[in-house]
Write an enzyme that holds these catalytic residues in place. Structure first.
Site, mmCIF file in Angstrom:
data_model
loop_
_atom_site.group_PDB
_atom_site.id
_atom_site.type_symbol
_atom_site.label_atom_id
_atom_site.label_comp_id
_atom_site.label_asym_id
_atom_site.label_seq_id
_atom_site.Cartn_x
_atom_site.Cartn_y
_atom_site.Cartn_z
ATOM 1 C CB CYS A 1 -4.692 43.689 -17.041
ATOM 2 S SG CYS A 1 -3.134 43.839 -16.157
ATOM 3 C CB CYS B 1 -4.622 45.762 -14.045
ATOM 4 S SG CYS B 1 -3.547 46.037 -15.467
#
Length: 105
Positions: A30, A33
């Protein structure tokens, strides 16, 4: 560095903590993230001794992500007394996270 939290340790580390707990639900693949990760690590250092700051890899640990309705990552939850007191989805400035912790202290 933020503490690694797993499904096996979540109950003890997060729900039974006597301090506020910040949990970053994330995954290695991600992109956003990876932007939040260094911020969470900074927050972890700044609040050492005052709050618990940890990360849950949702690919390896899905139980609590599902339990708390984490559908998008990164999602950062702040717990106090075993209850969610703050939820932030997506990338936010560091101040958003520190304000949430300060409110829970």
């Amino acid at each position: 560095m933020a503490l690694e939290i797993t499904d096996a340790t979540f109950d003890e580390v997060v729900l039974k903590s006597d301090k506020p707990v910040v949990v970053d639900f994330w995954a290695a693949w991600c992109g956003p993230c990876r932007m939040v990760g260094p911020i969470i690590d900074e927050v972890s250092n700044e609040y050492e001794g005052k709050a618990v700051v940890g990360k849950v890899d949702v690919d390896a640990n899905q139980e609590f992500a599902a339990k708390y309705g984490v559908r998008n990552i990164p999602t950062v939850l702040v717990f106090k007394g075993g209850e969610i007191v703050s939820r932030q989805v997506g990338v936010s400035p560091k101040k958003v996270y520190t304000d949430a912790i300060d409110a829970a202290l």
